[in-house]
Design an enzyme around this catalytic site. Sequence first.
Site, short mmCIF file in Angstrom:
data_model
loop_
_atom_site.label_atom_id
_atom_site.label_comp_id
_atom_site.label_asym_id
_atom_site.label_seq_id
_atom_site.Cartn_x
_atom_site.Cartn_y
_atom_site.Cartn_z
N SER A 1 -10.61 2.23 1.01
CA SER A 1 -9.99 1.02 0.49
C SER A 1 -9.04 0.37 1.50
O SER A 1 -8.80 -0.84 1.44
CB SER A 1 -9.25 1.31 -0.82
OG SER A 1 -8.38 2.42 -0.67
N HIS B 1 -2.63 0.89 1.04
CA HIS B 1 -3.25 -0.43 0.92
C HIS B 1 -2.41 -1.50 1.62
O HIS B 1 -2.95 -2.40 2.26
CB HIS B 1 -3.43 -0.78 -0.55
CG HIS B 1 -4.42 0.08 -1.26
ND1 HIS B 1 -4.52 0.12 -2.64
CD2 HIS B 1 -5.34 0.96 -0.78
CE1 HIS B 1 -5.49 0.97 -2.97
NE2 HIS B 1 -5.99 1.49 -1.87
#
Length: 261
Positions: A124, A177
């Site tokens: 991610s 992230h």
Amino acid sequence: MDWKSMLRTGVHKPGALTAGLSVFLTLVYVLNWVFPINEKILLDPGALRKLQLTRLSLYPLAHLSIFHLLLNLMSLFVPLSMFEASHGTVFTGITLNLLAIVTGVVYCLVGMLLYPNVYVGGASGWCFTLCGYFAVQEAGFRPHYELASLKMPTLYIPLVFLVLVTLLMPGSSFVGHLIGLGLGYLIGFRERWLQMATPPGWLIVKIETWLDRWISMIPSVVKYHRESSVDRTAGYTPLYQESELPLHNDNFPGQGRVLGP
């Protein structure tokens, strides 16, 4: 090349790296049922201090559930294939590895102080990096997107995604992230720095010449983007042509645009 045409069969083949990585991530996930692969490659905040280079570079291959894997595969496929088509297959592979290491190092530096026992894994971070990169590119053509009366700065759209992912999936790594997204913004604004951190084009061409026999064996259902066939200085093509954007509404005095795909 635009992202929608890549979804039409026969118009643009997926990149060889993009397709191969999708298969490999799935294979690693399946093999982890039998062999404890994740235990060896999940990123430990202490990996930098312990010089565990495997964890610092391979953690994007580890996925903790089928949902985790599928979500990352779907989020990664189109933007990565676009990046590969415009930057070359080998260059893209080097970039992904470099991004994984830089993200891992920063995560460890922060993690040793704030969350020393929190292990992370998954691709991610790459998704958010590409999201940030393409947001910068798109903002150069279209600073805002409009939906009804809401005007959203293009550069901030990835931040909205980041907040939504954090709220909907509280077990996800907000810090990881955020680091990935920050790198995407950095590459978008200073892509020359990425060029300086990767091998020169002539060297990649030479490597591809040596490996030409094996490259020619890559299935024709995917496309290998040779270094000699890409131009990383070429201008960016926006996701939407202007003619595709207007959404007219008799009750709305302005002009609307769709947000995202």
